[in-house]
Scaffold this active site. Structure first.
Site, PDB file in Angstrom:
ATOM      1  N   GLU A 187      -3.202 -58.298  23.041  1.00  0.00           N
ATOM      2  CA  GLU A 187      -4.279 -59.264  22.782  1.00  0.00           C
ATOM      3  C   GLU A 187      -4.829 -59.026  21.379  1.00  0.00           C
ATOM      4  O   GLU A 187      -5.009 -57.881  20.967  1.00  0.00           O
ATOM      5  CB  GLU A 187      -5.374 -59.102  23.851  1.00  0.00           C
ATOM      6  CG  GLU A 187      -6.667 -59.853  23.601  1.00  0.00           C
ATOM      7  CD  GLU A 187      -6.481 -61.353  23.334  1.00  0.00           C
ATOM      8  OE1 GLU A 187      -5.784 -62.029  24.098  1.00  0.00           O
ATOM      9  OE2 GLU A 187      -7.044 -61.835  22.338  1.00  0.00           O
ATOM     10  N   ASP A 213      -2.388 -70.286  22.635  1.00  0.00           N
ATOM     11  CA  ASP A 213      -3.194 -71.204  21.816  1.00  0.00           C
ATOM     12  C   ASP A 213      -2.295 -72.303  21.245  1.00  0.00           C
ATOM     13  O   ASP A 213      -1.218 -72.016  20.719  1.00  0.00           O
ATOM     14  CB  ASP A 213      -3.860 -70.438  20.673  1.00  0.00           C
ATOM     15  CG  ASP A 213      -4.900 -69.442  21.186  1.00  0.00           C
ATOM     16  OD1 ASP A 213      -5.404 -69.648  22.302  1.00  0.00           O
ATOM     17  OD2 ASP A 213      -5.194 -68.465  20.479  1.00  0.00           O
ATOM     18  N   LYS A 249      -2.470 -78.481  14.648  1.00  0.00           N
ATOM     19  CA  LYS A 249      -2.057 -79.015  13.337  1.00  0.00           C
ATOM     20  C   LYS A 249      -0.615 -78.614  13.033  1.00  0.00           C
ATOM     21  O   LYS A 249      -0.237 -77.449  13.213  1.00  0.00           O
ATOM     22  CB  LYS A 249      -2.974 -78.474  12.232  1.00  0.00           C
ATOM     23  CG  LYS A 249      -4.379 -79.051  12.307  1.00  0.00           C
ATOM     24  CD  LYS A 249      -5.250 -78.545  11.184  1.00  0.00           C
ATOM     25  CE  LYS A 249      -6.653 -79.118  11.349  1.00  0.00           C
ATOM     26  NZ  LYS A 249      -7.694 -78.287  10.780  1.00  0.00           N
ATOM     27  N   THR A 288      -3.063 -66.925  36.113  1.00  0.00           N
ATOM     28  CA  THR A 288      -3.840 -66.380  34.997  1.00  0.00           C
ATOM     29  C   THR A 288      -5.254 -66.977  35.090  1.00  0.00           C
ATOM     30  O   THR A 288      -5.497 -67.910  35.860  1.00  0.00           O
ATOM     31  CB  THR A 288      -3.225 -66.755  33.628  1.00  0.00           C
ATOM     32  OG1 THR A 288      -3.612 -68.084  33.285  1.00  0.00           O
ATOM     33  CG2 THR A 288      -1.708 -66.650  33.645  1.00  0.00           C
ATOM     34  N   GLU A 289      -6.170 -66.457  34.262  1.00  0.00           N
ATOM     35  CA  GLU A 289      -7.533 -67.014  34.256  1.00  0.00           C
ATOM     36  C   GLU A 289      -7.506 -68.501  33.887  1.00  0.00           C
ATOM     37  O   GLU A 289      -8.153 -69.325  34.533  1.00  0.00           O
ATOM     38  CB  GLU A 289      -8.418 -66.264  33.246  1.00  0.00           C
ATOM     39  CG  GLU A 289      -9.102 -65.043  33.814  1.00  0.00           C
ATOM     40  CD  GLU A 289      -8.490 -63.731  33.299  1.00  0.00           C
ATOM     41  OE1 GLU A 289      -7.470 -63.789  32.570  1.00  0.00           O
ATOM     42  OE2 GLU A 289      -9.028 -62.658  33.647  1.00  0.00           O
ATOM     43  N   TYR A 290      -6.748 -68.837  32.835  1.00  0.00           N
ATOM     44  CA  TYR A 290      -6.682 -70.237  32.400  1.00  0.00           C
ATOM     45  C   TYR A 290      -5.999 -71.113  33.440  1.00  0.00           C
ATOM     46  O   TYR A 290      -6.387 -72.265  33.644  1.00  0.00           O
ATOM     47  CB  TYR A 290      -5.955 -70.330  31.048  1.00  0.00           C
ATOM     48  CG  TYR A 290      -6.892 -70.182  29.870  1.00  0.00           C
ATOM     49  CD1 TYR A 290      -7.584 -69.000  29.654  1.00  0.00           C
ATOM     50  CD2 TYR A 290      -7.085 -71.227  28.972  1.00  0.00           C
ATOM     51  CE1 TYR A 290      -8.438 -68.851  28.584  1.00  0.00           C
ATOM     52  CE2 TYR A 290      -7.951 -71.095  27.896  1.00  0.00           C
ATOM     53  CZ  TYR A 290      -8.626 -69.902  27.705  1.00  0.00           C
ATOM     54  OH  TYR A 290      -9.488 -69.772  26.642  1.00  0.00           O
TER      55      TYR A 290
HETATM   56  N1  SAM Z   1      -3.138 -65.590  28.861  1.00  0.00           N
HETATM   57  C1  SAM Z   1      -4.532 -65.749  29.218  1.00  0.00           C
HETATM   58  C2  SAM Z   1      -4.659 -66.748  30.331  1.00  0.00           C
HETATM   59  O1  SAM Z   1      -3.680 -67.468  30.616  1.00  0.00           O
HETATM   60  O2  SAM Z   1      -5.720 -66.809  30.960  1.00  0.00           O
HETATM   61  C3  SAM Z   1      -5.393 -66.144  28.001  1.00  0.00           C
HETATM   62  C4  SAM Z   1      -5.057 -67.465  27.379  1.00  0.00           C
HETATM   63  S1  SAM Z   1      -5.990 -67.770  25.878  1.00  0.00           S
HETATM   64  C5  SAM Z   1      -5.900 -69.479  25.690  1.00  0.00           C
HETATM   65  C6  SAM Z   1      -4.869 -67.226  24.612  1.00  0.00           C
HETATM   66  C7  SAM Z   1      -5.057 -65.757  24.241  1.00  0.00           C
HETATM   67  O3  SAM Z   1      -4.025 -65.383  23.344  1.00  0.00           O
HETATM   68  C8  SAM Z   1      -6.364 -65.484  23.537  1.00  0.00           C
HETATM   69  O4  SAM Z   1      -7.028 -64.402  24.146  1.00  0.00           O
HETATM   70  C9  SAM Z   1      -5.946 -65.148  22.095  1.00  0.00           C
HETATM   71  O5  SAM Z   1      -6.816 -64.242  21.460  1.00  0.00           O
HETATM   72  C10 SAM Z   1      -4.563 -64.572  22.316  1.00  0.00           C
HETATM   73  N2  SAM Z   1      -3.679 -64.701  21.151  1.00  0.00           N
HETATM   74  C11 SAM Z   1      -3.431 -65.839  20.468  1.00  0.00           C
HETATM   75  N3  SAM Z   1      -2.572 -65.610  19.443  1.00  0.00           N
HETATM   76  C12 SAM Z   1      -2.265 -64.285  19.508  1.00  0.00           C
HETATM   77  C13 SAM Z   1      -1.440 -63.440  18.716  1.00  0.00           C
HETATM   78  N4  SAM Z   1      -0.787 -63.897  17.639  1.00  0.00           N
HETATM   79  N5  SAM Z   1      -1.358 -62.136  19.051  1.00  0.00           N
HETATM   80  C14 SAM Z   1      -2.039 -61.655  20.114  1.00  0.00           C
HETATM   81  N6  SAM Z   1      -2.852 -62.403  20.893  1.00  0.00           N
HETATM   82  C15 SAM Z   1      -2.965 -63.700  20.598  1.00  0.00           C
END
Ligand code: SAM
Length: 219
Positions: free
Chosen positions: A68, A117, A121, A192-194
């Site tokens: 993370e 994420d 863009k 997952t949480e999401y």
């Molecule tokens: N996987 C979890 C879920 O499904 O509930 C969290 C989803 S959240 C939308 C995306 C997570 O990925 C965020 O906590 C973000 O900080 C992390 N993240 C995004 N890009 C990342 C990267 N390049 N390296 C590590 N973590 C990353």
């Protein structure tokens, strides 16, 4: 993910024994960290860690590493670990862009990407975790018969991810545009949480599993 600035989270993470603080020093030596030769599975962008913690509890014969980028988010996972410690799970706070500096060739047996994420863009496409740039990084660390499992509720991101597979030299093993109504792909699913949040709103969940073309016949 919306980030609240949790005061002192970076310091608290720095003190946590559940976080591997010098991940670059363990490249090629993750078996030593866990003290066994079990396969290593990683989740990139694990957020607060519910998925990987439930998975690690269900599969004690697999070593799990949750990755993370943000301390504020990772802190929640370390707090949950303190309540329910799991010997086969640890966390790394890092940007996955550097993943090839942390894992050696074939050191990882499976990669999970959950609700990554979207970076909507076009000019940010290479930051998307299922992009061809990231697939090339995963190629450098994944076992020959390794798999990537990707879930999202974002249709545009899923379509993009599907388009990246072939040009990056990967092959689709399975895919669904409605995971929660796909009996076969739903078997053993861990939320997952999401996923919990978006599926409760009635959003379909998309999922694919991919592997590399050149290793199709075990080569
Ligand atoms: N996987 C979890 C879920 O499904 O509930 C969290 C989803 S959240 C939308 C995306 C997570 O990925 C965020 O906590 C973000 O900080 C992390 N993240 C995004 N890009 C990342 C990267 N390049 N390296 C590590 N973590 C990353």
């Amino acid at each position: 993910m919306r980030l609240r600035n949790v005061t002192g989270s970076r310091e608290m993470i720095a003190d946590s024994r559940f976080v591997v603080h010098d991940p670059f020093d363990h490249k090629g030596k993750w078996k030593e960290v866990f003290g066994n030769t079990n396969p290593v599975h990683i989740e990139i962008g694990m957020g607060k860690g519910r998925f990987i913690m439930d998975l690690a509890a269900a599969k004690p014969d697999v070593n799990y590493i949750g990755i993370e980028k943000y301390s504020t988010v990772l802190l929640r996972a370390t707090q949950k670990m303190a309540e329910n410690e799991l010997p086969n799970l640890c966390f790394i706070r890092m940007d996955a862009e550097d993943i090839c500096e942390v894992f050696d060739k074939e050191e990882v047996a499976k990669i999970y990407l959950n609700f990554s994420d979207p970076w909507p863009k076009d000019r940010h496409a290479k930051r998307r975790l299922p992009s061809r740039q990231f697939l090339a990084r995963y190629d450098a660390i994944l076992a020959k018969d390794g798999r990537i499992e990707f879930k999202t509720d974002n249709q545009e991101l899923f379509d993009f991810a599907l388009e990246e597979i072939e040009p990056a030299g990967w092959e689709l093993e399975a895919a669904t545009r409605d995971l929660h109504h796909d009996e076969k792909m739903m078997a053993g699913n861990i939320m997952t949480e999401y996923e919990e949040r978006f599926s409760s709103l009635g959003n379909p969940i998309y999922k694919y599993i991919i592997y590399r073309q050149q290793f199709e016949n075990g080569g």
